[in-house]
Design a protein around this motif. Sequence first.
Motif, mmCIF file in Angstrom:
data_model
loop_
_atom_site.group_PDB
_atom_site.id
_atom_site.type_symbol
_atom_site.label_atom_id
_atom_site.label_comp_id
_atom_site.label_asym_id
_atom_site.label_seq_id
_atom_site.Cartn_x
_atom_site.Cartn_y
_atom_site.Cartn_z
ATOM 1 N N ASP A 211 2.337 1.320 -11.576
ATOM 2 C CA ASP A 211 3.418 1.340 -12.228
ATOM 3 C C ASP A 211 4.447 -0.006 -11.435
ATOM 4 N N PRO A 212 4.921 -0.924 -11.971
ATOM 5 C CA PRO A 212 5.668 -1.958 -11.222
ATOM 6 C C PRO A 212 6.935 -1.465 -10.662
ATOM 7 N N ASP A 213 7.726 -0.221 -11.364
ATOM 8 C CA ASP A 213 8.804 0.201 -10.824
ATOM 9 C C ASP A 213 8.745 1.491 -9.861
ATOM 10 N N ARG A 214 7.631 1.373 -9.346
ATOM 11 C CA ARG A 214 7.306 2.435 -8.420
ATOM 12 C C ARG A 214 6.556 1.519 -7.071
ATOM 13 N N PHE A 215 5.622 0.549 -7.328
ATOM 14 C CA PHE A 215 4.914 -0.114 -6.254
ATOM 15 C C PHE A 215 5.540 -1.641 -6.349
ATOM 16 N N PHE A 216 5.991 -1.984 -5.178
ATOM 17 C CA PHE A 216 6.600 -3.133 -5.024
ATOM 18 C C PHE A 216 5.689 -4.328 -4.280
ATOM 19 N N ARG A 217 5.396 -5.461 -4.761
ATOM 20 C CA ARG A 217 4.590 -6.404 -3.854
ATOM 21 C C ARG A 217 5.396 -7.402 -2.921
ATOM 22 N N GLY A 218 5.945 -6.821 -1.757
ATOM 23 C CA GLY A 218 6.494 -7.812 -0.909
ATOM 24 C C GLY A 218 6.136 -8.949 -0.261
ATOM 25 N N ASN A 219 4.567 -8.996 -0.273
ATOM 26 C CA ASN A 219 3.944 -10.363 -0.189
ATOM 27 C C ASN A 219 2.807 -10.190 -0.400
ATOM 28 N N ARG A 220 1.701 -11.315 -0.357
ATOM 29 C CA ARG A 220 0.211 -11.039 -0.613
ATOM 30 C C ARG A 220 -0.637 -10.070 0.050
ATOM 31 N N HIS A 221 -0.016 -9.359 1.170
ATOM 32 C CA HIS A 221 -0.808 -8.619 1.706
ATOM 33 C C HIS A 221 -0.561 -7.135 1.724
ATOM 34 N N TYR A 222 0.762 -6.671 0.665
ATOM 35 C CA TYR A 222 0.809 -5.194 0.527
ATOM 36 C C TYR A 222 1.468 -5.045 -0.497
ATOM 37 N N LEU A 223 1.446 -3.557 -1.151
ATOM 38 C CA LEU A 223 1.927 -3.011 -2.114
ATOM 39 C C LEU A 223 2.543 -1.812 -1.510
ATOM 40 N N LEU A 224 3.711 -1.588 -1.740
ATOM 41 C CA LEU A 224 4.923 -0.418 -1.136
ATOM 42 C C LEU A 224 5.033 0.500 -2.238
ATOM 43 N N ASN A 225 4.845 1.482 -1.927
ATOM 44 C CA ASN A 225 5.539 2.777 -2.928
ATOM 45 C C ASN A 225 6.939 2.925 -2.573
ATOM 46 N N LEU A 226 7.563 2.485 -3.713
ATOM 47 C CA LEU A 226 9.276 2.655 -3.376
ATOM 48 C C LEU A 226 9.646 4.035 -3.307
ATOM 49 N N ASP A 227 9.054 4.946 -3.604
ATOM 50 C CA ASP A 227 9.297 6.415 -3.576
ATOM 51 C C ASP A 227 9.718 6.910 -1.877
ATOM 52 N N TYR A 228 8.975 5.981 -1.122
ATOM 53 C CA TYR A 228 8.902 6.278 0.201
ATOM 54 C C TYR A 228 9.630 5.167 1.015
ATOM 55 N N PHE A 229 10.259 4.112 0.187
ATOM 56 C CA PHE A 229 11.072 3.325 0.830
ATOM 57 C C PHE A 229 12.103 3.775 1.497
ATOM 58 N N ASP A 230 12.514 3.149 2.904
ATOM 59 C CA ASP A 230 13.477 3.762 3.751
ATOM 60 C C ASP A 230 14.368 2.730 4.016
ATOM 61 N N SER A 231 14.206 1.665 4.535
ATOM 62 C CA SER A 231 15.405 0.530 4.476
ATOM 63 C C SER A 231 14.738 -0.805 4.847
ATOM 64 N N TYR A 232 15.621 -1.895 4.692
ATOM 65 C CA TYR A 232 15.188 -3.184 5.396
ATOM 66 C C TYR A 232 15.766 -3.980 6.085
ATOM 67 N N SER A 233 15.592 -4.706 7.129
ATOM 68 C CA SER A 233 16.284 -5.326 7.865
ATOM 69 C C SER A 233 15.874 -6.920 8.080
ATOM 70 N N TYR A 234 16.921 -7.645 8.421
ATOM 71 C CA TYR A 234 16.834 -9.071 8.546
ATOM 72 C C TYR A 234 15.846 -9.284 9.860
#
Length: 291
Positions: A211-234
Amino acid sequence: MSYSNGLAGYMLNWVFGFYLPEFVSLYIVLILIENYHKLLNINELALDAKSIIFYELKFLPLFLTSYLFFIPVTLHLRFLIREFPSFAAERYEDVYMGMLYTSTGYLTYTPFIVILGYLLLNTSLIIDFLQNLKKAAKPEESVLGVLTSLASGAPRAYTQVISAKTNTGETLLNVEDCYLFETEEGEYFVEHYKGRFKVSKSLAELENELDPDRFFRGNRHYLLNLDYFDSYSYWEKGKYVLHCQKLPEKELIMPRARMPSLKQSLEKNVANSAKQEATTVGPLVDPSENS
């Protein structure tokens, strides 16, 4: 060329003297495309317009310089076939040398090679896309059925369970409990609350099945489950680091260009989570209404 005279001789001369060398040119271009993929380390491609356009543009320098690679082979093969067995140095210089590393030869061949190259490249993309659709479809579904479903806007059933390898065999994991899918040294892994396991499916396959609304492709090395997303930083040089609640030690690098997609995916994920909670809890009822 000393083929028999008449129509048959003309046709043989045309087919073997013209088309056969061009098939060799085609084969050389195919080899160049394959090695160019390896040189640029292009193994996967996101199915969005921006990614496809950038992918196509990366191959333009190759097609513009392909003439330098195939023309010696094509030209000399044509000379050997069409002039056999009477090879004359003067005819070689007068008829064939004008196409070898000259502006005339380059301008004659390059437009056709650019068109041919993109036809080959896009044909390969379409074949890969159809193969991925076939893999993503259920056994009873056809590729045409999946395409029809996508075109009609009908909700698609995404993969809910994935097979993973353990030290003692294989196990099945619920996709919603998977924190992260990633690739490392050519192998694919999943991070789960039970541990880290190897999976057989590539990130490209998983991106197409999950499900693309759940799993996000940040780059070509990983798919992150956004249900467990915490934060992002520069991070640095226009890149960001994504943080996962369950994997605090992980630093998931994401280019700045993916930031709009991340925000859009997070909004959809939050909205879907809210809908699921509302469906599970149900409408609140005032106790006084039953009295």
